[in-house]
Write a protein that holds these residues in place. Structure first.
Motif, mmCIF file in Angstrom:
data_model
loop_
_atom_site.group_PDB
_atom_site.id
_atom_site.type_symbol
_atom_site.label_atom_id
_atom_site.label_comp_id
_atom_site.label_asym_id
_atom_site.label_seq_id
_atom_site.Cartn_x
_atom_site.Cartn_y
_atom_site.Cartn_z
ATOM 1 N N VAL A 142 -38.158 -61.592 40.720
ATOM 2 C CA VAL A 142 -39.375 -62.235 40.475
ATOM 3 C C VAL A 142 -39.991 -61.014 40.253
ATOM 4 N N ALA A 143 -41.559 -62.296 39.542
ATOM 5 C CA ALA A 143 -42.590 -60.844 39.077
ATOM 6 C C ALA A 143 -42.994 -61.349 39.373
ATOM 7 N N ASN A 144 -44.523 -60.651 39.766
ATOM 8 C CA ASN A 144 -45.864 -59.931 40.605
ATOM 9 C C ASN A 144 -46.179 -60.247 39.556
ATOM 10 N N THR A 145 -47.658 -61.789 40.364
ATOM 11 C CA THR A 145 -47.980 -62.204 39.497
ATOM 12 C C THR A 145 -50.117 -62.765 39.370
ATOM 13 N N GLY A 146 -50.001 -62.096 40.490
ATOM 14 C CA GLY A 146 -51.213 -62.442 41.483
ATOM 15 C C GLY A 146 -51.909 -63.735 41.292
ATOM 16 N N SER A 147 -52.892 -64.137 41.053
ATOM 17 C CA SER A 147 -53.437 -64.824 41.114
ATOM 18 C C SER A 147 -52.813 -66.039 39.782
ATOM 19 N N TRP A 148 -52.464 -65.416 38.237
ATOM 20 C CA TRP A 148 -52.130 -66.365 37.908
ATOM 21 C C TRP A 148 -50.694 -67.634 37.993
ATOM 22 N N ASP A 149 -51.016 -68.607 37.747
ATOM 23 C CA ASP A 149 -50.172 -69.191 38.159
ATOM 24 C C ASP A 149 -48.767 -70.392 36.809
ATOM 25 N N GLY A 150 -48.633 -68.446 36.334
ATOM 26 C CA GLY A 150 -47.714 -68.838 35.002
ATOM 27 C C GLY A 150 -46.785 -68.334 34.951
ATOM 28 N N VAL A 151 -45.443 -68.829 34.103
ATOM 29 C CA VAL A 151 -43.723 -69.025 34.035
ATOM 30 C C VAL A 151 -43.721 -67.744 33.285
ATOM 31 N N SER A 152 -43.407 -65.899 32.824
ATOM 32 C CA SER A 152 -42.475 -65.577 31.615
ATOM 33 C C SER A 152 -40.997 -66.009 31.950
ATOM 34 N N ARG A 153 -40.813 -66.211 30.468
ATOM 35 C CA ARG A 153 -39.582 -66.238 30.008
ATOM 36 C C ARG A 153 -38.775 -64.679 29.840
ATOM 37 N N ARG A 154 -39.081 -63.428 29.667
ATOM 38 C CA ARG A 154 -39.406 -62.692 29.324
ATOM 39 C C ARG A 154 -38.635 -61.705 30.508
ATOM 40 N N LEU A 155 -37.392 -61.180 30.212
ATOM 41 C CA LEU A 155 -37.195 -60.345 30.921
ATOM 42 C C LEU A 155 -37.737 -59.084 31.567
ATOM 43 N N ASP A 156 -38.415 -58.483 30.534
ATOM 44 C CA ASP A 156 -39.340 -57.290 30.978
ATOM 45 C C ASP A 156 -39.945 -57.166 32.162
ATOM 46 N N ASP A 157 -40.745 -58.320 32.372
ATOM 47 C CA ASP A 157 -42.144 -58.819 32.676
ATOM 48 C C ASP A 157 -41.616 -59.728 34.645
ATOM 49 N N TYR A 158 -40.042 -59.295 34.580
ATOM 50 C CA TYR A 158 -40.109 -60.263 35.957
ATOM 51 C C TYR A 158 -39.649 -57.832 36.570
ATOM 52 N N ARG A 159 -40.147 -57.361 37.396
ATOM 53 C CA ARG A 159 -39.849 -56.080 38.117
ATOM 54 C C ARG A 159 -38.362 -56.056 39.237
ATOM 55 N N TYR A 160 -38.620 -57.422 39.903
ATOM 56 C CA TYR A 160 -36.875 -57.333 41.626
ATOM 57 C C TYR A 160 -36.203 -58.602 40.660
ATOM 58 N N TRP A 161 -34.994 -57.519 40.628
ATOM 59 C CA TRP A 161 -33.695 -58.317 40.424
ATOM 60 C C TRP A 161 -32.933 -58.032 41.069
ATOM 61 N N GLY A 162 -32.047 -59.339 41.744
ATOM 62 C CA GLY A 162 -30.942 -59.181 42.454
ATOM 63 C C GLY A 162 -29.964 -58.718 41.462
ATOM 64 N N ARG A 163 -28.941 -59.207 42.421
ATOM 65 C CA ARG A 163 -27.640 -58.012 42.178
ATOM 66 C C ARG A 163 -26.546 -59.328 40.505
ATOM 67 N N GLY A 164 -26.878 -60.562 41.184
ATOM 68 C CA GLY A 164 -26.361 -61.318 40.635
ATOM 69 C C GLY A 164 -25.143 -61.822 41.308
ATOM 70 N N THR A 165 -24.829 -63.491 40.529
ATOM 71 C CA THR A 165 -23.647 -64.356 41.335
ATOM 72 C C THR A 165 -23.246 -64.643 40.435
ATOM 73 N N LEU A 166 -21.513 -64.767 40.730
ATOM 74 C CA LEU A 166 -20.789 -65.172 39.599
ATOM 75 C C LEU A 166 -20.429 -66.533 39.670
ATOM 76 N N VAL A 167 -20.896 -67.898 38.463
ATOM 77 C CA VAL A 167 -20.733 -69.345 38.613
ATOM 78 C C VAL A 167 -19.476 -69.531 37.105
ATOM 79 N N THR A 168 -18.562 -69.964 37.672
ATOM 80 C CA THR A 168 -17.399 -70.347 36.752
ATOM 81 C C THR A 168 -17.234 -71.821 37.110
ATOM 82 N N VAL A 169 -17.159 -72.482 35.685
ATOM 83 C CA VAL A 169 -17.541 -73.666 35.365
ATOM 84 C C VAL A 169 -15.820 -74.123 35.067
ATOM 85 N N SER A 170 -14.926 -74.712 35.815
ATOM 86 C CA SER A 170 -13.389 -75.021 35.022
ATOM 87 C C SER A 170 -13.376 -76.085 34.438
#
Length: 125
Positions: free
Chosen positions: A96-124
């Motif tokens: 999650v990235a705090n954006t305020g009123s900006w309605d855009g999307v960042s592709r940069r990891l550093d712009d995201y302040r809050y992170w989940g732990r991650g979940t594994l996806v395996t495709v056979s």
């Protein structure tokens, strides 16, 4: 705090959905991002969605197969993954990235302040 759900094992061509709930927020002034990290690789941007939901950029590798969406009433973000390929195998992270009123999307990891732990996806294959 972010809590991720879903993931697991799928066959090539199959589908999975991952979701992520954010707790402790009463506003929707944030963008969601989904990233993934395969073994031995750097974490990469997969998809993002702006605070309004109108902007949804995707990585070229998943465009047309993955769909990101959000439910602001429940503060939950989703990544629907269809036509899965073995190369989609990775740990998927919501962020999650705090954006305020900006309605855009960042592709940069550093712009995201809050992170989940991650979940594994395996495709056979």
């Amino acid at each position: 705090q972010l809590q991720a759900f879903g993931g697991g094992l799928a066959q090539a061509g199959g589908s999975l959905r991952v979701s992520c709930a954010v707790s402790g927020r009463t506003d929707s002034d944030y963008g969601w991002g989904w990233f993934r990290q395969a073994a031995g690789m750097e974490r990469e941007f997969v998809a993002g969605i702006s605070r309004s939901g109108r902007r949804t950029p995707y990585a070229d590798s998943v465009k047309g197969r993955f769909t990101i969406f959000r439910d602001n009433r429940n503060n939950t973000g989703y990544l629907q993954m269809n036509s899965l390929k073995p190369e989609d195998t990775a740990i998927y992270f919501c962020a999650v990235a705090n954006t305020g009123s900006w309605d855009g999307v960042s592709r940069r990891l550093d712009d995201y302040r809050y992170w989940g732990r991650g979940t594994l996806v395996t495709v056979s294959s």
